[in-house]
Design an enzyme around this catalytic site. Structure first.
Site, mmCIF file in Angstrom:
data_model
loop_
_atom_site.group_PDB
_atom_site.id
_atom_site.type_symbol
_atom_site.label_atom_id
_atom_site.label_comp_id
_atom_site.label_asym_id
_atom_site.label_seq_id
_atom_site.Cartn_x
_atom_site.Cartn_y
_atom_site.Cartn_z
ATOM 1 C CG ASP A 76 -2.192 -0.860 0.923
ATOM 2 O OD1 ASP A 76 -2.378 -1.286 -0.231
ATOM 3 O OD2 ASP A 76 -2.966 -1.089 1.871
ATOM 4 C CG LEU A 116 0.436 10.282 -3.291
ATOM 5 C CD1 LEU A 116 0.779 9.479 -4.547
ATOM 6 C CD2 LEU A 116 0.213 11.761 -3.657
ATOM 7 C CE1 TYR A 171 -9.083 -3.753 6.671
ATOM 8 C CE2 TYR A 171 -8.551 -4.784 4.576
ATOM 9 C CZ TYR A 171 -8.983 -4.884 5.880
ATOM 10 O OH TYR A 171 -9.297 -6.108 6.393
HETATM 11 CU CU LIG Z 1 -7.821 -7.132 7.196
#
Ligand SMILES: [Cu+2]
Ligand SMILES: [Cu+2]
Lengths: 667, 667
Positions: free
Chosen positions: B318, B326, B405
């Site tokens: 990620d 960002l 997430y």
């Molecule tokens: Cu998870």
């Protein structure tokens, strides 16, 4: 004789006391002042103190049958549960187990314990014991030899454990400290003297002056603010909380309701705080659902790691030897608990059975607890979505101070269904005096770290074992271990070479449920196999442990035999009303024949039964200079989290609490 | 050509911008709006967009030499540090590494990256890519075949990793979702379609409609409060905090001082928040002492555990693929941070180099944090002693939302010297659609758990790696492992049969410092071997980890080769200005040739050197129904605690903050 006694008790009792409870007594309520007095009278009537030596070592509610309590929860007016009290008393040097039915004000049974081990020590006998050296000529001579002032000495008593002796009497080691120029006595030990006192004889039965090491100085050891001098610091700004709508919880007697939770707060002179009958309201099912029948710390094992004469015996069981309830201290408002906390008082008892008022034994407060859930969505054109819910959670706190150490014991509840028991240690290290002032002078093993000049902080562990009687949607539960396993892909059906999946096994018997956490990744879940969610998952609660600690003593070592409940981090047993104390009912000088490790050798079945999970959390403590002269909090915790218990996130539809700002006068 | 360009740039630059910083710029300060514009201009001057395809994928401060920064800290006015900016841009399909010196307003170097891997994806190209399917006839046909409405579909882009292909282009998978009746798109995936888009060509280069599984319904998936209907609950009461003396911290630009701590808050479009130059005032030594030169999350590896065509490639990095900076979102006041929080804004940049204002990127607040230390002393006759200090600690928070997430990333500071970085996950699970509505219908491996009808929450991990450049009392540090070892007593010199002691080893080289936490009990400490306490202990800081997670993929699996920095929980390297990103500088489609695991194969010496500790914290995620449709926080954290750093407890002489009650009007 027995019948006659009952009648007599009944009469005398009624003459003296009247019960005026402020609320209807709950079967799991702590013993009231009046009840302690009633117990005292009933036992003293059988064993008049004029011609009996009588000391109360434990007075606790005899657990009512679970099915009766559960019926009471449903229909409190339809059921009457006899209020029984279990007493352990030493009467004329014999340990009696006396069961009293307060409803009929009589002794139901009175048996003598003939096995190994002795009950929780009383404060009274320890106060007498620690005074013995100060009048004991050989000790006075030793003090003079060291050039110390006897009037500046205070002593303290320490349980002695068991090291294979054939016969034990109720002895304690008495170590002495300088209180000159500091109240921090534990950091000023007088080393090199062995004093053993017999509590039944109340005299010194063994005395050796072995060697003389320096007593550490008092410099920089005082922790009382009133005795310190500038510079003070670091400076903290006040942070006060306000609940403009009032607190979110209500305490009715000892029953607490908060947000979607309801539970009962009990208190026992041995266990300390007991959380029971915890249930959570399911917004979707429109009902309250049972989670935990009872939870408390069953034992705390603190073995020190110095095998020399000075320290070898220091392998304490703080609950079974000293009583977590008896050692619970009054919380200091605005310090131990935030200003908006509410306090619960309770009663403990003295050795003669007299109730002792313990003010501010427990505090209950809400606290800001991070974010509950959130999401910012940027992936949908022309929509701007940001949602976040503040979490306020509920904390229940007690502090148990056993001699030098302060155990800050919290139970946190979250609206999302979590329970989070946590332990934090503060207080004072056990220090061994030494002539060594600098690490360079260390020539041999010192069994600890030099935390200040002349001061060794001895290596030790803290192993707490929680008793967690889950009753998830009913009493019939199972314990499941879901292991994460690597699968290697061999058929070439994927660009991947591996993945992990899960394999769930239901523990059939107690042996299957002995878990050393950390050996392999696994989820540990208590489920109700009879209740399933709409998509077919068993409803359950999962244990999310902290980094585990495993015992480092050899299995055949005496302290480890006595503390064998630390051999695994998780155990599961079938519910048994008498299996309450993981280290045994009689822990002082115990021989390890009544521990969780022994009970589970029966390897009983635990599938779809009323089961209890036991969880050991531990800390290996290598002292550092920052722990001296008083320890900043060292903490550990674990979480019990609903896992397929709810159909979905139970706080999905919680509303953000109203925003308030610090008010002007006209709010 | 180069010199000419510089001059031109210089001229044009001065014509357009003027710097008016509100405070003196610190060498570690984030890039300002004006600086972003300057960078944009400088690069566009070299590569005019009229005849070049230019996209900025990374613009960050090129780390100044550490010794210069340290000199600046001592004498900010005596030293001038060139302000250099490192740019990664894709220019005409080639990856350029451009170093700009803003002080002289010119390009210092401009190199082409020819190795494996591609830079952080830009939002702009992803926005274009996710629109491609909606105009792609085969996709429209697939949508029609499924009876879905194309206007209710939104797509999202996913990095594809590397699975042994010889040649890679900058492709992404595009998965599509229903936004009909809910904004919770991730729980309504349209399964069975493979779409691959090439970002350079900006077209769909691969398309398969494999099979049709049900799209889960929108029922009970909406999380926006405005779209929900009663019953709401559970109800929470407001809890607001007030600081009558004002906050205990001061923010000057991006430098924070609070109680005994001082540190700097930086921000990078890839790393997100960066804590640097953290030092703590030692009351006893009357000076501020250096602890941490720099700390940030270097990478986050999230491998999903489903090897099928639908999910096999989902092995995200990620930070390196999407950029933590960002992906940082604006914090919601009173929700993400308490009402008394202060916010810091920052700038990120778009693909064309334009600065983007990010409001409320960071919040800073104090919070009530349990007890600091306490003791109740009952062992001294005629004295009643109870002392307790309230702890207020400082929290710094950002939220990084990468697609579904949300990562709540905190740094907590305590006056006792602790730093506590923590991670909490919320947001939405990645769901795989299925025709299965009940567990009983599962006939084969589904690689996850049924979290709702037609919805599989796929197994996955979250591995975060922290970069922790300790400079404890100076840059020359060492890493020590203190193992706890059982000693069996064989000479009969004690009644004990065993004890444990410690054995300390200094890691000589990188290999010695590769630690799998949990295999054996040990304390892991960064020390300054040149500075000792009065009693001779090396000053240090200790890592107290959470329960560790270890990778479960096989070492030869492609995602694990790319994420090989998860092979150990702790690594120590000699400080190297270029070793910043544990998964490599170019992570999209990377091949694992530039990871921490590769660098440390050099097995460099790390004794008494400027060293960096890397710490991997992880969570294996077996989804549960409570995680659906939006996850309650799941968190983990670790602690960095002074260990023999101070001569004694550094908060021994802290005063309790003043007590205040909720004021009347005349407070
Ligand atoms: Cu998870
Ligand atoms: Cu300890």
């Amino acid at each position: 004789k027995f019948a006659l006694f009952s009648v007599l008790t009944l009469l005398s009792f009624h003459a003296v006391f009247s019960f005026t409870p402020l609320h209807t007594q709950h079967p799991l309520d702590p013993i009231t002042k009046e009840e302690f007095l009633a117990v005292q009278t009933i036992v003293q009537n059988k064993y008049p103190i004029s011609n009996n030596k009588l000391a109360f070592h434990y007075i606790g509610v005899d657990d009512p049958e679970k099915d009766l309590v559960l019926k009471y929860e449903t229909s409190p007016t339809l059921i009457s549960i006899p209020r029984k009290i279990f007493v352990v008393a030493i009467i004329n040097s014999q340990t009696h187990e006396i069961l009293i039915d307060l409803t009929i004000k009589s002794i139901v049974s009175d048996n003598i314990h003939n096995g190994y081990g002795f009950p929780v020590l009383s404060a009274a006998e320890q106060f007498l014991a620690i005074d013995l050296p100060l009048k004991y000529p050989p000790f006075i001579a030793s003090v003079n030899k060291r050039g110390l002032n006897i009037s500046e000495i205070v002593c303290s008593s320490f349980t002695m454990g068991w090291f294979g002796e054939e016969k034990n009497s109720r002895t304690v080691r008495v170590d002495c400290f300088m209180k000159e120029s500091t109240v921090n006595i534990y950091v000023r030990p007088i080393t090199g003297i062995t004093i053993v006192a017999d509590l039944d004889l109340m005299k010194i039965v063994e005395y050796h002056d072995r060697d003389t090491e320096a007593v550490p100085t008092a410099e920089n050891t005082e922790y009382q603010v009133s005795k310190q001098s500038p510079p003070f610091g670091p400076k903290q700004h006040s942070l006060t909380s306000h609940q403009p709508q009032g607190p979110g919880f209500q305490i009715n007697g000892t029953s607490v309701s908060w947000a979607n939770w309801k539970f009962h707060i009990g208190f026992d002179v041995r266990a300390g705080i007991v959380i029971s009958l915890a249930s959570i309201y399911d917004l979707e099912k429109h009902k309250s659902r049972r989670v935990l029948y009872k939870g408390y710390i069953s034992e705390l094992f603190v073995p020190y790691q110095d095998p020399t004469e000075e320290f070898y015996f220091k392998t304490f069981f703080d609950s079974g030897e000293f009583g977590f309830g008896l050692s619970t201290v009054s919380l200091i408002p605005n310090r131990d608990c935030p200003p908006h906390a509410q306090f619960i008082d309770t009663y403990i008892h003295s050795a003669d059975g007299t109730p002792i008022f313990l003010e501010n034994a427990i505090c209950v407060f809400e606290q800001y607890g991070n974010i509950m859930w959130r999401h910012t969505e940027t992936g949908i054109p022309n929509e701007s979505i940001e949602e976040s819910r503040t979490e306020v959670d509920l904390a229940i706190r007690t502090v148990v101070t056993v001699g030098n150490y302060d155990n800050v014991l919290d139970w946190e509840f979250k609206t999302s269904g979590w329970m989070k028991p946590s332990i934090a240690l503060s207080g004072i290290l056990e220090i061994k005096g030494t002539n060594i002032k600098h690490k360079d002078e260390i020539k041999e093993e010192i069994h600890g770290k030099l935390v200040s000049a002349n001061s060794i902080g001895i290596y030790h562990d803290h192993f707490y074992i929680y008793y967690l009687d889950f009753d998830i949607d009913g009493t019939q539960n199972s314990f499941e271990k879901t292991s994460l396993k690597t699968v290697r892909i061999v058929d070439g059906g994927s660009k991947r070479k591996s993945y992990w999946t899960t394999e769930t096994q239901t523990a059939k018997t107690e042996s299957d449920a002995k878990i050393t956490i950390g050996l392999a990744p696994a989820e540990l879940v208590v489920v109700n196999p009879n209740i399933k969610t709409a998509v077919g998952n068993e409803v359950g609660y999962r244990l999310i442990p902290a980094i585990p600690a495993h015992p480092l003593l050899t299995e055949d070592d005496y302290p480890q035999i006595r503390g064998a409940f630390t051999n695994y981090n998780v155990w599961v047993t079938p519910y048994n009303r008498t299996e309450k104390w993981a280290g045994g009912l009689y822990v002082d000088h115990s021989r390890g024949d009544d521990t969780l490790a022994v009970w589970t050798k029966k390897n009983r079945e635990i599938v779809n039964k009323d089961i209890v999970m036991w969880h050991v959390v531990g800390i290996h403590h290598v002292p550092a200079q920052e722990d001296f002269p008083i320890m900043p909090l060292l903490s550990t915790s674990f979480e019990l989290r609903p896992t397929n218990f709810f159909e979905r996130n139970p706080v999905l539809k919680t509303l953000p609490p109203r925003d308030f700002t610090w008010p002007g006068c006209s709010n």
